[in-house]
Scaffold this active site. Structure first.
Site, mmCIF file in Angstrom:
data_model
loop_
_atom_site.group_PDB
_atom_site.id
_atom_site.type_symbol
_atom_site.label_atom_id
_atom_site.label_comp_id
_atom_site.label_asym_id
_atom_site.label_seq_id
_atom_site.Cartn_x
_atom_site.Cartn_y
_atom_site.Cartn_z
ATOM 1 N N ASP A 146 0.863 -1.197 0.000
ATOM 2 C CA ASP A 146 0.000 0.000 0.000
ATOM 3 C C ASP A 146 0.895 1.241 0.000
ATOM 4 O O ASP A 146 2.097 1.138 0.185
ATOM 5 C CB ASP A 146 -0.867 0.004 1.271
ATOM 6 N N ASP B 252 0.628 3.662 2.303
ATOM 7 C CA ASP B 252 0.489 4.233 3.647
ATOM 8 C C ASP B 252 -0.511 5.403 3.625
ATOM 9 O O ASP B 252 -1.607 5.213 3.099
ATOM 10 C CB ASP B 252 1.877 4.617 4.201
HETATM 11 N N1 LIG Z 1 1.255 1.185 5.802
HETATM 12 C C1 LIG Z 1 1.779 0.317 6.660
HETATM 13 N N2 LIG Z 1 2.249 0.743 7.871
HETATM 14 C C2 LIG Z 1 2.797 -0.133 8.731
HETATM 15 N N3 LIG Z 1 2.896 -1.448 8.505
HETATM 16 C C3 LIG Z 1 2.438 -1.899 7.328
HETATM 17 N N4 LIG Z 1 2.408 -3.136 6.812
HETATM 18 C C4 LIG Z 1 1.842 -3.064 5.594
HETATM 19 N N5 LIG Z 1 1.502 -1.790 5.298
HETATM 20 C C5 LIG Z 1 1.861 -1.052 6.376
#
Ligand SMILES: Nc1ncnc2[nH]cnc12
Ligand SMILES: CSC[C@H]1O[C@H](OP(=O)(O)O)[C@H](O)[C@@H]1O
Length: 302
Positions: A219, A221
């Site tokens: 992703d 974040d």
């Molecule tokens: N955006 C994110 N922040 C922290 N851990 C994650 N693991 C997968 N995506 C994450």
């Protein structure tokens, strides 16, 4: 050790979405206990096509019931050490802090920024025997380089890109970051973010086990203002689409890691790193701590 003739020298720690390596031939499941408690899950011993053995441990438990802050990392590392493990290839799902690191890409980081909050036991040396491990290069550089070469080769006919030399921010969680935090991590030089590379990398270093991380970007974040911040559904969706890649990568790298650890090749040398790290004078070592540390560093505490 499982068997004196055949120690298990290479282990995989599976993260979110990687709860077993079902493309390998499973030999047995070990329900271990250690001086630091029970590990996250039973440890699976599997055999590679070459006949070599590897250990597999699910970081959050097989059913993903352990939060990142409560993973019994000391017990996990102690249990792997008790099998004879000398190198760990760990997997992790990470958020991307960079446009060019797209969801489904793989990343092998070389640096860490610690944003955990001090609530995770992060050393074996907290009971009267003090040691300061070197941690300037938090991942084993030889193992990281080796994995980079092999993973690049595995991905060559796929759409999946590999990024190396990146910095992972390790946050406490379990909640995801705010948008402001996500933007700040980008300014700090973070490239990806997860909740679990620490204290795993620190404890492996203290136990003189070579450790490297293979990450799946799941992703963006929370820093992209035009988009919704990350959700678990997004992370799991990306991992599902990528699960075969992680298993193929794991199967492809493990034989090479075995070879690189062999004394003839000696490309990866985990032993000796803690030799000059212990500062407490021998006559002040509490016997009870010596008993525990014997299981982690038998070369210095037997
Ligand atoms: N955006 C994110 N922040 C922290 N851990 C994650 N693991 C997968 N995506 C994450
Ligand atoms: C389910 S999203 C957050 C979760 O995913 C990552 O887990 P792992 O590193 O074990 O693959 C991240 O670190 C968080 O624990």
């Amino acid at each position: 050790m499982v068997s004196k003739e055949e120690p298990v020298t290479v282990a995989v720690i599976g993260g979110t979405g990687l709860y077993k390596l079902d493309n390998l031939q499973v030999e047995k499941e070990l329900d271990l206990d250690t001086a630091y408690g029970k590990p996250s899950s039973a440890i699976t011993i599997a055999r590679l096509e070459s006949g070599k053995q590897v250990a597999f441990l699910a970081r959050h438990g097989h059913g993903h019931s352990i939060t990142p802050s409560h993973v019994p990392v000391r017990a996990n590392i102690a249990a792997l050490k008790s099998l004879g493990v000398r190198a760990i290839v760990a997997f992790s799902a990470v958020g991307s802090l960079r446009e060019e690191i797209r969801p489904k890409d793989l990343v092998i980081p070389s640096q860490i920024i610690d944003r955990t909050k001090g609530i995770r036991p992060s050393t074996f040396f907290d009971g009267g025997i003090v040691a300061h491990a070197m941690f300037g290069d938090p991942f084993d550089t030889a193992l990281t380089r080796l994995l980079g070469d092999i993973v690049k080769d595995v991905l060559k006919d796929t759409q999946v890109k590999l990024h190396t030399g990146k910095t992972v921010v390790v946050m406490e969680g379990p909640q995801f970051s705010t948008r402001a935090e996500s933007l700040m991590y980008r300014q700090w030089g973070g490239d990806i973010i997860n909740m679990s590379a620490l204290p795993e990398a620190k404890l492996a270093r203290e136990a003189e086990i070579s450790y490297a991380l293979i990450c799946t970007s799941t992703d963006y974040d929370a820093w992209r203002e035009s988009e919704e911040p990350v959700t678990v559904a997004e992370v799991m969706g990306t991992l599902k689409a990528n699960s075969e890649i992680s298993k193929t990568v794991a199967a492809a790298v493990l034989d090479h890691v075995h070879d690189a650890l062999s004394h003839e090749k000696g490309l990866i040398k985990p032993e000796g790193g803690m030799q000059y790290s212990i500062v407490t004078a021998r006559q002040h070592w509490p016997e009870e701590q010596v008993e525990k540390l014997k299981t982690i560093l038998p070369a210095y505490f037997s």
